[in-house]
Motif scaffolding. Structure first.
Motif, mmCIF file in Angstrom:
data_model
loop_
_atom_site.group_PDB
_atom_site.id
_atom_site.type_symbol
_atom_site.label_atom_id
_atom_site.label_comp_id
_atom_site.label_asym_id
_atom_site.label_seq_id
_atom_site.Cartn_x
_atom_site.Cartn_y
_atom_site.Cartn_z
ATOM 1 N N SER A 90 0.864 -1.179 0.000
ATOM 2 C CA SER A 90 0.000 0.000 0.000
ATOM 3 C C SER A 90 0.898 1.225 0.000
ATOM 4 O O SER A 90 1.193 1.822 1.043
ATOM 5 C CB SER A 90 -0.920 0.004 1.228
ATOM 6 O OG SER A 90 -1.776 1.119 1.216
ATOM 7 N N ILE A 91 1.375 1.574 -1.185
ATOM 8 C CA ILE A 91 2.372 2.631 -1.350
ATOM 9 C C ILE A 91 1.752 3.771 -2.139
ATOM 10 O O ILE A 91 1.155 3.555 -3.198
ATOM 11 C CB ILE A 91 3.614 2.089 -2.093
ATOM 12 C CG1 ILE A 91 4.239 0.939 -1.304
ATOM 13 C CG2 ILE A 91 4.629 3.199 -2.332
ATOM 14 C CD1 ILE A 91 5.331 0.209 -2.047
ATOM 15 N N GLN A 149 0.342 8.171 1.975
ATOM 16 C CA GLN A 149 0.553 7.158 3.009
ATOM 17 C C GLN A 149 1.601 7.533 4.048
ATOM 18 O O GLN A 149 1.868 6.750 4.970
ATOM 19 C CB GLN A 149 0.953 5.834 2.350
ATOM 20 C CG GLN A 149 -0.098 5.244 1.434
ATOM 21 C CD GLN A 149 -1.349 4.849 2.194
ATOM 22 O OE1 GLN A 149 -1.283 4.182 3.225
ATOM 23 N NE2 GLN A 149 -2.497 5.287 1.697
ATOM 24 N N ALA A 150 2.227 8.704 3.948
ATOM 25 C CA ALA A 150 3.243 9.110 4.924
ATOM 26 C C ALA A 150 2.600 9.341 6.284
ATOM 27 O O ALA A 150 1.504 9.908 6.379
ATOM 28 C CB ALA A 150 3.949 10.378 4.455
ATOM 29 N N LYS A 151 3.322 8.928 7.356
ATOM 30 C CA LYS A 151 2.764 9.025 8.697
ATOM 31 C C LYS A 151 3.794 9.629 9.650
ATOM 32 O O LYS A 151 5.004 9.394 9.494
ATOM 33 C CB LYS A 151 2.344 7.643 9.197
ATOM 34 C CG LYS A 151 1.290 7.006 8.290
ATOM 35 C CD LYS A 151 0.680 5.776 8.828
ATOM 36 C CE LYS A 151 -0.504 5.306 7.983
ATOM 37 N NZ LYS A 151 -0.287 5.358 6.542
ATOM 38 N N ASP A 168 7.667 8.571 10.538
ATOM 39 C CA ASP A 168 8.381 7.955 9.419
ATOM 40 C C ASP A 168 9.700 8.669 9.157
ATOM 41 O O ASP A 168 9.884 9.849 9.500
ATOM 42 C CB ASP A 168 7.536 7.994 8.141
ATOM 43 C CG ASP A 168 6.394 6.994 8.159
ATOM 44 O OD1 ASP A 168 6.366 6.147 9.065
ATOM 45 O OD2 ASP A 168 5.534 7.074 7.259
ATOM 46 N N HIS A 195 6.411 -2.793 4.102
ATOM 47 C CA HIS A 195 5.544 -1.742 4.635
ATOM 48 C C HIS A 195 6.050 -0.340 4.286
ATOM 49 O O HIS A 195 5.709 0.615 4.986
ATOM 50 C CB HIS A 195 5.422 -1.883 6.157
ATOM 51 C CG HIS A 195 4.987 -3.241 6.589
ATOM 52 N ND1 HIS A 195 5.815 -4.112 7.261
ATOM 53 C CD2 HIS A 195 3.823 -3.908 6.410
ATOM 54 C CE1 HIS A 195 5.174 -5.240 7.504
ATOM 55 N NE2 HIS A 195 3.967 -5.146 6.993
ATOM 56 N N HIS A 205 5.948 3.140 3.033
ATOM 57 C CA HIS A 205 4.739 3.953 2.886
ATOM 58 C C HIS A 205 4.702 4.741 1.586
ATOM 59 O O HIS A 205 3.660 4.830 0.921
ATOM 60 C CB HIS A 205 4.612 4.905 4.078
ATOM 61 C CG HIS A 205 4.278 4.206 5.358
ATOM 62 N ND1 HIS A 205 4.570 4.716 6.608
ATOM 63 C CD2 HIS A 205 3.680 2.999 5.592
ATOM 64 C CE1 HIS A 205 4.155 3.876 7.545
ATOM 65 N NE2 HIS A 205 3.619 2.833 6.950
ATOM 66 N N SER A 217 -0.536 13.722 2.153
ATOM 67 C CA SER A 217 -0.694 12.966 3.394
ATOM 68 C C SER A 217 -1.132 13.841 4.566
ATOM 69 O O SER A 217 -1.440 13.322 5.640
ATOM 70 C CB SER A 217 0.627 12.283 3.763
ATOM 71 O OG SER A 217 0.997 11.316 2.814
#
Length: 339
Positions: free
Chosen positions: A158-159, A163-165, A168, A216, A218, A239
């Motif tokens: 899931s890229i 998707q940045a959190k 990170d 995983h 991102h 994001s």
């Protein structure tokens, strides 16, 4: 349409900065809006017959056609392979369209085509369809190339730019600004003690190894037009997170740094064609960096920043003197016609 009050298209609309973003947001996106297009990633990911696929298209109008380290042909192949790969997909097939200007030497076209064949073989993709058009002399600048590609996205990835959190880590795979300054050095007739060579390369092999140790990841992004700064600004906005860079950690070739200083440019805004940005969970960053540094295209990989919850949608940098500065997306492009 709030397109910076320009009644006509200007070069800046194709530069990967604010003008490009406004053109997409206010003209193309409203006209073509759909679920796949909304993400505005390097490639669109969709499902067909139970299989996740990625598709991308790009056009190449670089001037000059031949530059230190490559030419428009291999640039076109590598660029589209990279766009597909940034979704985690394995690129498989490409199509190629040529718009050729009357008078282009057949020897030059042959050299371009041969380099495309070599680049495709190196990347492990097949060119399975194409088209050719010829335009009047004076209307084509030698040759323009359009490439489209398709690849398969394995389950579990899931890229995407959204998707940045917070927490990170931001990683870059090597020195920045090489491609843009290679083009500019030719245009301006600049010579340096060490030649500046384009970094054009297909990154799918490197990405495959990265995903093996960290499925995983991102975000993956190749910072082409507008450079690292524009790509990270787009990710921060998509994001709705903040991104903080450490300027001292960003790798820059000394010759590129010197050229940028001479021309009054910032390498963080200069295009790359063989580098990637990866945003990964902090606890998996060390193993990703280790794998990247063991690959020939990631020897100078560096951790250059982190994702934070503060100032969502903004990119800031910690400077060498201990201060911070906001890095905004440029209106247009420092270097037009670089890809």
């Amino acid at each position: 349409m709030p397109l910076r009050s320009y009644p006509n298209i200007v070069l800046g609309h194709g530069g990967g900065g604010k003008l490009s973003a406004e053109l997409v947001e206010h003209l193309f996106l409203p006209a073509f809006r759909n679920e796949q297009l909304e993400d505005l990633g390097d490639a669109a990911v969709f499902t067909m017959s139970g299989q996740r696929l990625a598709i991308s298209t790009d056009s190449f109008v670089v001037r000059p056609l031949f530059f230190p380290g490559g030419n428009i042909g291999e640039l076109a192949i590598n660029g589209t392979v990279n766009d597909i790969s940034m979704s985690g997909a394995k690129p498989l097939y490409l199509t190629v369209g040529f718009i050729i200007e009357e008078g282009l030497p057949l020897s030059a076209l042959g050299q371009i085509v041969d380099s495309m064949a070599t680049a495709a073989a190196t990347a492990g993709v097949a060119i399975i369809s194409g088209d050719t058009k010829v335009v009047d002399k004076g209307h084509g600048d030698g040759v323009f190339i359009n490439t489209s590609g398709v690849g398969v996205v394995p389950d579990g990835y899931s890229i995407g730019p959204n998707q940045a959190k917070p927490g990170d880590v931001v990683i870059v795979s090597g020195t920045i600004g090489d491609h843009g300054m290679a083009i500019m050095s030719v245009r301006e007739g600049l010579e340096f003690e060490a030649p500046i060579v384009s970094d054009t390369a297909a990154l799918n092999g490197l990405i495959s190894q990265m995903l093996d140790v960290c499925p995983h990841i991102h975000v993956l992004r190749d910072p082409t037009r507008g450079g690292v700064a524009s790509s990270l600004n787009e990710i921060a906005q998509s994001s709705q997170v903040g991104i903080v860079l450490n300027e001292n950690k960003i790798p820059v070739n000394p010759a590129v740094k010197a050229a940028c200083e001479l021309l009054g440019m910032d390498p963080i805004f200069v295009a790359n064609e063989g580098k990637l940005l990866a945003i990964v969970p902090e606890n998996e960053a060390d193993q990703v960096v280790a794998v990247m540094r063991n690959h020939e295209l990631g020897r100078e990989t560096a951790v250059i920043g982190q994702v934070v919850s503060a100032h969502p949608g903004m990119l800031v940098a910690r400077t060498g003197i201990g201060g911070t500065r906001v890095i905004s997306m440029q209106i247009g492009e420092q270097l037009p016609r670089i890809c």
